[in-house]
Design a protein around this motif. Structure first.
Motif, short mmCIF file in Angstrom:
data_model
loop_
_atom_site.label_atom_id
_atom_site.label_comp_id
_atom_site.label_asym_id
_atom_site.label_seq_id
_atom_site.Cartn_x
_atom_site.Cartn_y
_atom_site.Cartn_z
N GLY A 1 0.57 -1.32 0.03
CA GLY A 1 -0.18 0.05 -0.10
C GLY A 1 0.68 1.31 -0.08
N ARG A 2 2.31 1.15 0.14
CA ARG A 2 2.99 2.22 0.23
C ARG A 2 3.14 3.00 -1.40
NH1 ARG A 2 9.34 2.93 2.41
NH2 ARG A 2 9.26 5.16 2.44
N ARG A 3 2.69 4.26 -1.27
CA ARG A 3 2.73 4.96 -2.54
C ARG A 3 4.37 5.21 -3.28
NH1 ARG A 3 -1.72 4.43 -5.10
NH2 ARG A 3 -1.00 6.30 -6.52
N PHE A 4 4.65 5.14 -4.31
CA PHE A 4 5.75 5.58 -4.82
C PHE A 4 5.42 6.34 -6.19
CE2 PHE A 4 5.16 1.31 -6.90
CZ PHE A 4 5.58 1.66 -8.12
N ARG A 5 6.60 6.81 -6.71
CA ARG A 5 6.47 8.05 -7.80
C ARG A 5 7.49 7.41 -8.95
NH1 ARG A 5 6.67 14.14 -6.51
NH2 ARG A 5 5.32 14.14 -8.49
N VAL A 6 7.37 7.69 -10.01
CA VAL A 6 7.95 7.32 -11.33
C VAL A 6 8.35 8.62 -11.86
CG1 VAL A 6 8.43 5.91 -13.36
CG2 VAL A 6 7.28 5.00 -11.17
N MET A 7 9.55 8.89 -12.01
CA MET A 7 9.90 10.08 -13.27
C MET A 7 10.23 9.57 -14.43
SD MET A 7 13.08 12.77 -13.01
CE MET A 7 13.41 13.82 -14.48
N THR A 8 9.52 10.01 -15.62
CA THR A 8 9.58 9.44 -16.89
C THR A 8 10.23 10.80 -17.55
OG1 THR A 8 7.30 10.50 -17.49
CG2 THR A 8 7.71 8.16 -16.76
N LEU A 9 10.99 10.15 -18.69
CA LEU A 9 11.63 11.05 -19.28
C LEU A 9 11.85 10.61 -20.95
CD1 LEU A 9 13.40 13.72 -19.26
CD2 LEU A 9 15.53 12.33 -18.92
N ALA B 1 16.62 18.11 -6.22
CA ALA B 1 17.82 17.50 -6.39
C ALA B 1 17.89 16.54 -7.11
CB ALA B 1 18.57 17.90 -5.03
N ARG B 2 17.08 15.25 -6.84
CA ARG B 2 17.26 13.92 -7.26
C ARG B 2 16.57 14.01 -8.82
NH1 ARG B 2 15.61 9.07 -5.19
NH2 ARG B 2 16.19 7.48 -6.60
N VAL B 3 15.86 15.09 -9.10
CA VAL B 3 15.46 15.23 -10.66
C VAL B 3 16.77 15.56 -11.37
CG1 VAL B 3 14.27 16.68 -12.40
CG2 VAL B 3 13.16 15.77 -10.25
N VAL B 4 17.53 16.75 -10.75
CA VAL B 4 18.83 16.86 -11.46
C VAL B 4 20.01 15.92 -11.64
CG1 VAL B 4 21.04 18.47 -11.11
CG2 VAL B 4 18.74 19.23 -10.62
N ARG B 5 19.86 14.95 -10.58
CA ARG B 5 20.77 13.94 -10.86
C ARG B 5 20.42 12.79 -11.90
NH1 ARG B 5 20.82 14.18 -5.06
NH2 ARG B 5 19.36 12.17 -4.97
N VAL B 6 19.21 12.87 -11.97
CA VAL B 6 18.31 11.83 -13.03
C VAL B 6 18.84 12.33 -14.47
CG1 VAL B 6 16.37 10.93 -13.96
CG2 VAL B 6 16.63 10.98 -11.62
N LEU B 7 18.52 13.72 -14.49
CA LEU B 7 18.80 14.48 -15.86
C LEU B 7 20.23 14.26 -16.21
CD1 LEU B 7 16.56 17.69 -15.30
CD2 LEU B 7 16.03 15.54 -17.01
N GLU B 8 21.42 14.51 -15.20
CA GLU B 8 22.73 14.39 -15.41
C GLU B 8 23.19 13.00 -15.85
OE1 GLU B 8 25.28 16.28 -15.48
OE2 GLU B 8 24.48 18.17 -15.00
#
Length: 344
Positions: free
Chosen positions: A131-139, A159-166
């Motif tokens: 039941g724990r929610r989680f998010r998915v960043m799509t690119l 800050a995590r979004v920046v690491r994913v983009l890098e």
């Protein structure tokens, strides 16, 4: 002025100014019956206490739902009485106002014309078996429809979004544009600083207009339908592994109808090879996109002399070949230039 205030005014004029009741009523513009009226309402102490108790139990309920609850408990009370007590006890529900974005002029939405021209990013939400929610960043690369990376975690701040983009840029190069919605992860100072350092232009779509970012919305729909709805994630690591496997399959195995039945990876490689053979791609573009043509993926383009001959009349040549084709210092001025492989 309320009737109660008029009563107080008449009482003050009669006591302080020694004015008769008839004269005070005339000055206050009220009636003698209204001044002499006394409330005959029953004591609402018990009802007030019960209403306050219910309001504390259900803080987001309004007076209508609280009135329904009181009537179900057997109390004979109408909505107007509940509303009056509700306001007198200051039990009003505080309205949650949406944060309004600044109506600043936005640059026109770019149309992707080559790889790494426009990237689109968004978020998708799902839940584990616990039941724990989680998010998915799509690119997604809008031109090739290829997904450089997909990140899944319980929290993905700016800050995590920046690491994913890098991480994605280290493999494929930095984009020229990054198209997102107005979420705080994308509009914060972290992403803004990253874009400024690497020369990436940000395009934030208008609020409530997801169609302005339609390509990533379509990608999210495929992710939801083919992956998230098809699996029961037992843990976050399990979700990350399955989603990454689906991303690789999407890039390398899933044909895309908008790209002629090719996979996004095949379309990207074919586009790079086509530009390389035609001489359009220069070193700077290759360095920015991070792509190096692989002759083993697509065979070299055929030589111009091997193209089949096509017989055309002189009138057809004059109509179909522009003047720019035969204007230049190296071209002959004796007649229109003929493309290699075409015979009259």
């Amino acid at each position: 002025m309320t009737p109660a205030a008029r009563q107080e005014l008449v009482a003050w004029m009669r006591s302080a100014q020694e004015v008769s009741e008839r004269r005070a009523v005339g000055l206050a513009k009220t009636s003698r019956s209204g001044v002499r009226y006394r409330k005959r309402r029953p004591d609402d102490a018990d009802l007030r206490e019960r209403l306050k108790a219910l309001a504390y139990e259900k803080p987001r309920w309004g007076y209508r739902r609280l009135g329904w609850k009181l009537r179900r408990e057997g109390l004979r009370v109408n909505p107007k009485r509940v509303y009056r007590l509700y306001r007198e006890e200051h039990l009003q529900v505080r309205r949650r106002k949406r944060k309004k974005a600044t109506a600043a002029p936005r640059p026109a939405a770019p149309i992707a014309t080559h790889p790494n021209h426009v990237w689109a990013a968004d978020f998708v939400s799902d839940a584990l078996s616990s039941g724990r929610r989680f998010r998915v960043m799509t690119l997604e690369d809008v031109f090739t429809r290829e997904s450089p990376t997909v990140e899944a975690d319980t929290s993905i701040p700016g800050a995590r979004v920046v690491r994913v983009l890098e991480r994605a840029a280290a493999e494929q190069g930095y984009p020229e544009w990054l198209r997102t919605d107005g979420g705080p992860e994308f509009t914060g100072k972290d992403v803004d600083q990253w874009a400024s350092v690497h020369g990436v232009r940000l395009h934030v779509i208008d609020p409530g207009k997801p169609t302005q970012n339609a390509f990533i919305e379509s990608f999210n729909g495929r992710l939801r339908d083919e992956c998230l709805n098809q699996h029961w994630f037992t843990s976050l690591n399990d979700a990350q592994r399955i989603i990454e496997e689906w991303r690789i399959e999407y890039n390398e195995e899933r044909p895309h109808s908008a790209r002629g039945g090719r996979t996004p990876r095949e379309f990207r490689q074919a586009w790079v090879m086509g530009l390389t053979h035609s001489g359009i791609t220069d070193g700077s573009e290759e360095n920015r996109s991070g792509m190096v043509p692989d002759p083993s993926v697509n065979p070299p383009a055929p030589a111009l002399g091997s193209l089949p001959s096509v017989a055309l009349s002189s009138a057809q040549v004059d109509r179909r070949i522009p003047e720019s084709c035969y204007t230049g210092p190296e071209e002959s001025t004796e007649g229109p230039c003929i493309r290699p492989g075409l015979t009259l």
